[in-house]
Design a protein around this motif. Structure first.
Motif, PDB file in Angstrom:
ATOM      1  N   ALA A 101       0.820  -1.211   0.000  1.00  0.00           N
ATOM      2  CA  ALA A 101       0.000   0.000   0.000  1.00  0.00           C
ATOM      3  C   ALA A 101       0.853   1.259   0.000  1.00  0.00           C
ATOM      4  O   ALA A 101       0.506   2.270  -0.630  1.00  0.00           O
ATOM      5  N   ALA A 102       1.986   1.235   0.685  1.00  0.00           N
ATOM      6  CA  ALA A 102       2.812   2.424   0.817  1.00  0.00           C
ATOM      7  C   ALA A 102       3.968   2.468  -0.168  1.00  0.00           C
ATOM      8  O   ALA A 102       4.654   3.482  -0.264  1.00  0.00           O
ATOM      9  N   ASN A 103       4.176   1.396  -0.935  1.00  0.00           N
ATOM     10  CA  ASN A 103       5.388   1.331  -1.753  1.00  0.00           C
ATOM     11  C   ASN A 103       5.161   0.888  -3.190  1.00  0.00           C
ATOM     12  O   ASN A 103       6.123   0.725  -3.943  1.00  0.00           O
ATOM     13  N   SER A 104       3.923   0.683  -3.588  1.00  0.00           N
ATOM     14  CA  SER A 104       3.669   0.195  -4.945  1.00  0.00           C
ATOM     15  C   SER A 104       3.383   1.344  -5.898  1.00  0.00           C
ATOM     16  O   SER A 104       3.097   2.469  -5.493  1.00  0.00           O
ATOM     17  N   PHE A 105       3.474   1.047  -7.193  1.00  0.00           N
ATOM     18  CA  PHE A 105       3.224   2.022  -8.247  1.00  0.00           C
ATOM     19  C   PHE A 105       2.100   1.504  -9.132  1.00  0.00           C
ATOM     20  O   PHE A 105       2.078   0.323  -9.503  1.00  0.00           O
ATOM     21  N   GLY A 106       1.182   2.378  -9.475  1.00  0.00           N
ATOM     22  CA  GLY A 106       0.069   1.987 -10.319  1.00  0.00           C
ATOM     23  C   GLY A 106       0.505   1.730 -11.743  1.00  0.00           C
ATOM     24  O   GLY A 106       1.418   2.366 -12.262  1.00  0.00           O
ATOM     25  N   VAL A 107      -0.128   0.750 -12.384  1.00  0.00           N
ATOM     26  CA  VAL A 107       0.111   0.460 -13.787  1.00  0.00           C
ATOM     27  C   VAL A 107      -0.901   1.257 -14.592  1.00  0.00           C
ATOM     28  O   VAL A 107      -2.102   1.025 -14.490  1.00  0.00           O
ATOM     29  N   PRO A 108      -0.453   2.260 -15.398  1.00  0.00           N
ATOM     30  CA  PRO A 108      -1.400   3.135 -16.093  1.00  0.00           C
ATOM     31  C   PRO A 108      -2.164   2.402 -17.184  1.00  0.00           C
ATOM     32  O   PRO A 108      -1.700   1.426 -17.764  1.00  0.00           O
ATOM     33  N   GLY A 109      -3.333   2.898 -17.463  1.00  0.00           N
ATOM     34  CA  GLY A 109      -4.192   2.359 -18.507  1.00  0.00           C
ATOM     35  C   GLY A 109      -5.475   3.155 -18.517  1.00  0.00           C
ATOM     36  O   GLY A 109      -5.532   4.274 -18.006  1.00  0.00           O
ATOM     37  N   GLN A 110      -6.529   2.619 -19.136  1.00  0.00           N
ATOM     38  CA  GLN A 110      -7.811   3.308 -19.095  1.00  0.00           C
ATOM     39  C   GLN A 110      -8.287   3.463 -17.658  1.00  0.00           C
ATOM     40  O   GLN A 110      -8.850   4.473 -17.277  1.00  0.00           O
ATOM     41  N   LYS A 111      -8.043   2.442 -16.861  1.00  0.00           N
ATOM     42  CA  LYS A 111      -8.294   2.500 -15.420  1.00  0.00           C
ATOM     43  C   LYS A 111      -7.083   1.888 -14.725  1.00  0.00           C
ATOM     44  O   LYS A 111      -6.360   1.079 -15.304  1.00  0.00           O
ATOM     45  N   MET A 112      -6.846   2.289 -13.481  1.00  0.00           N
ATOM     46  CA  MET A 112      -5.730   1.735 -12.725  1.00  0.00           C
ATOM     47  C   MET A 112      -6.072   0.292 -12.374  1.00  0.00           C
ATOM     48  O   MET A 112      -6.840   0.013 -11.465  1.00  0.00           O
ATOM     49  N   ALA A 113      -5.501  -0.659 -13.152  1.00  0.00           N
ATOM     50  CA  ALA A 113      -5.910  -2.044 -13.028  1.00  0.00           C
ATOM     51  C   ALA A 113      -4.985  -2.869 -12.150  1.00  0.00           C
ATOM     52  O   ALA A 113      -5.352  -3.953 -11.703  1.00  0.00           O
ATOM     53  N   ALA A 114      -3.759  -2.390 -11.898  1.00  0.00           N
ATOM     54  CA  ALA A 114      -2.813  -3.188 -11.126  1.00  0.00           C
ATOM     55  C   ALA A 114      -1.776  -2.285 -10.484  1.00  0.00           C
ATOM     56  O   ALA A 114      -1.664  -1.098 -10.823  1.00  0.00           O
ATOM     57  N   PHE A 115      -1.027  -2.861  -9.563  1.00  0.00           N
ATOM     58  CA  PHE A 115       0.056  -2.158  -8.899  1.00  0.00           C
ATOM     59  C   PHE A 115       1.305  -3.022  -8.949  1.00  0.00           C
ATOM     60  O   PHE A 115       1.224  -4.249  -8.982  1.00  0.00           O
ATOM     61  N   LYS A 116       2.465  -2.365  -8.965  1.00  0.00           N
ATOM     62  CA  LYS A 116       3.731  -3.081  -9.028  1.00  0.00           C
ATOM     63  C   LYS A 116       4.638  -2.678  -7.877  1.00  0.00           C
ATOM     64  O   LYS A 116       4.661  -1.517  -7.468  1.00  0.00           O
ATOM     65  N   LEU A 117       5.409  -3.652  -7.396  1.00  0.00           N
ATOM     66  CA  LEU A 117       6.488  -3.399  -6.450  1.00  0.00           C
ATOM     67  C   LEU A 117       7.803  -3.603  -7.180  1.00  0.00           C
ATOM     68  O   LEU A 117       7.960  -4.579  -7.921  1.00  0.00           O
ATOM     69  N   TYR A 118       8.745  -2.688  -6.992  1.00  0.00           N
ATOM     70  CA  TYR A 118      10.052  -2.796  -7.629  1.00  0.00           C
ATOM     71  C   TYR A 118      11.136  -2.926  -6.560  1.00  0.00           C
ATOM     72  O   TYR A 118      11.096  -2.233  -5.537  1.00  0.00           O
ATOM     73  N   PRO A 119      12.135  -3.809  -6.778  1.00  0.00           N
ATOM     74  CA  PRO A 119      13.165  -4.020  -5.754  1.00  0.00           C
ATOM     75  C   PRO A 119      13.924  -2.756  -5.377  1.00  0.00           C
ATOM     76  O   PRO A 119      14.316  -2.589  -4.229  1.00  0.00           O
ATOM     77  N   THR A 120      14.160  -1.868  -6.348  1.00  0.00           N
ATOM     78  CA  THR A 120      14.929  -0.649  -6.065  1.00  0.00           C
ATOM     79  C   THR A 120      14.049   0.592  -6.061  1.00  0.00           C
ATOM     80  O   THR A 120      14.100   1.397  -5.137  1.00  0.00           O
ATOM     81  N   LYS A 121      13.227   0.745  -7.068  1.00  0.00           N
ATOM     82  CA  LYS A 121      12.396   1.941  -7.211  1.00  0.00           C
ATOM     83  C   LYS A 121      11.489   2.142  -6.000  1.00  0.00           C
ATOM     84  O   LYS A 121      11.249   3.283  -5.577  1.00  0.00           O
ATOM     85  N   SER A 122      11.006   1.054  -5.411  1.00  0.00           N
ATOM     86  CA  SER A 122      10.103   1.168  -4.269  1.00  0.00           C
ATOM     87  C   SER A 122      10.814   1.636  -3.003  1.00  0.00           C
ATOM     88  O   SER A 122      10.165   1.964  -2.014  1.00  0.00           O
ATOM     89  N   LEU A 123      12.150   1.653  -3.021  1.00  0.00           N
ATOM     90  CA  LEU A 123      12.903   2.129  -1.867  1.00  0.00           C
ATOM     91  C   LEU A 123      13.037   3.646  -1.845  1.00  0.00           C
ATOM     92  O   LEU A 123      13.429   4.229  -0.833  1.00  0.00           O
ATOM     93  N   VAL A 124      12.722   4.314  -2.970  1.00  0.00           N
ATOM     94  CA  VAL A 124      12.937   5.758  -3.084  1.00  0.00           C
ATOM     95  C   VAL A 124      11.875   6.508  -2.296  1.00  0.00           C
ATOM     96  O   VAL A 124      10.673   6.240  -2.430  1.00  0.00           O
ATOM     97  N   ASN A 125      12.298   7.456  -1.485  1.00  0.00           N
ATOM     98  CA  ASN A 125      11.381   8.233  -0.654  1.00  0.00           C
ATOM     99  C   ASN A 125      10.713   9.357  -1.436  1.00  0.00           C
ATOM    100  O   ASN A 125      11.138   9.725  -2.530  1.00  0.00           O
ATOM    101  N   HIS A 126       9.692   9.931  -0.809  1.00  0.00           N
ATOM    102  CA  HIS A 126       8.903  10.995  -1.426  1.00  0.00           C
ATOM    103  C   HIS A 126       9.430  12.386  -1.085  1.00  0.00           C
ATOM    104  O   HIS A 126       9.984  12.622  -0.006  1.00  0.00           O
TER     105      HIS A 126
END
Length: 310
Positions: A101-126
């Motif tokens: 919930a706090a570290n995933s990225f939405g997969v773009p499309g007509q609607k947000m259909a999925a989320f992804k976790l990345y080994p490195t990208k998800s470590l980057v702070n806001h």
């Protein structure tokens, strides 16, 4: 037959802070065990939220059991699921839901259909004024700088709105609701205004490098000293305009004009934009409309694929 529950427990790392690193101490960007490093703070969840996550985990674990594809032995055949196995699976699912919930990225499309976790990208702070942005092309994801990076500066991306597009109260409410943290980036701590209230540019003093509001290249503290030195040395009067920033702004205005009218931007124009951005950030300071303009223009060009073409 080894209990599935014991197998799951054996897979848990004894030292989670070391997971994701190889034997030499180098971080592996291809190891999904790095999820153990991701933020997981159950104290930010209300009782209702935790119950909802547990119910979600229960439903998913039940689907996994009924499918006959997840609780299997070494040959792939389904095995009986004990109560202990089922509860251990639910516990792991809840932990993964919280991390996701706090570290995933939405997969773009007509609607947000999925989320992804990345080994490195998800470590980057806001940050509400991030150093980097990110894009996806096909199955690849990229992070790239949208402004010059100072040595030792933390690499950040934005999880939502930039400071110049929404006021602090709105940004804070969204981050708290979606990611469950309070942002303490410079833009939030100093309550930077949105674009319409920003100054056009904030020059840095050529002598002490501090931001100042004057149109001169010296700040009010350095101006008296430089005037006295100029008088003794009979130097030319102080300039009224920073000659290094003005050409950089002309490059920005040309690119912004093309973006507004939908005209294509060449690779050479993008290169000049990046060089102009370095000059502008060196001789002026945030927050200003000009530097925000550089960040936005670099992001638009990168999203169009200019950063990844030969």
């Amino acid at each position: 037959m080894i209990s599935i529950c014991n197998k799951l427990k054996d897979d848990q790392p004894s030292l989670p802070e070391q997971v994701g690193f190889d034997s030499t101490g180098k971080y592996s960007s291809s190891s999904f065990q790095s999820v153990y490093h991701l933020h997981q703070d159950l104290s930010t969840y209300s009782l209702e939220d935790l119950i909802a996550e547990c119910l979600h985990a229960f439903r998913l674990a039940k689907f996994m059991e009924l499918s006959g594809r997840y609780f299997v032995d070494g040959t792939g055949k389904p095995v009986p699921v004990t109560k202990e196995d089922f509860l251990e699976t639910c516990k792991i699912l809840v932990c993964n839901f919280v991390r996701s919930a706090a570290n995933s990225f939405g997969v773009p499309g007509q609607k947000m259909a999925a989320f992804k976790l990345y080994p490195t990208k998800s470590l980057v702070n806001h940050s509400c004024c991030p150093v980097m942005s990110h894009s996806s092309f096909g199955r690849e994801t990229f992070v790239y700088a949208i402004r010059p990076i100072v040595s030792g500066e933390e690499l950040t991306i934005s999880y939502g709105d930039y400071f110049n597009t929404e006021v602090k109260s709105v940004r804070s409410e969204k981050l708290q609701r979606n990611y469950r943290f309070v942002c303490r980036c410079q833009a939030c701590e100093e309550n930077w205004p949105t674009t319409k209230c920003l100054p056009a540019i904030v020059l840095r003093c050529e002598y002490c490098n501090k931001p100042h509001s004057s149109v001169d290249v010296q700040c009010d503290d350095c101006l008296p000293r430089t005037r006295s030195r100029n008088a003794v040395a009979k130097k030319a009067p102080k300039r009224k305009q920073n000659s290094q920033v003005a050409p950089a702004l002309r490059v920005l205005h040309r690119v912004e004009g093309k973006i507004r009218t939908g005209k294509p931007i060449s690779k050479e124009e993008f290169r000049r934009l990046c060089e102009a951005s370095e000059v502008a950030f060196k001789h002026s300071a945030m927050p200003s409309k000009s530097l925000v303009g550089f960040m936005g223009s670099v992001e638009v060009c990168a999203d169009a694929g200019l950063m990844y073409t030969g």
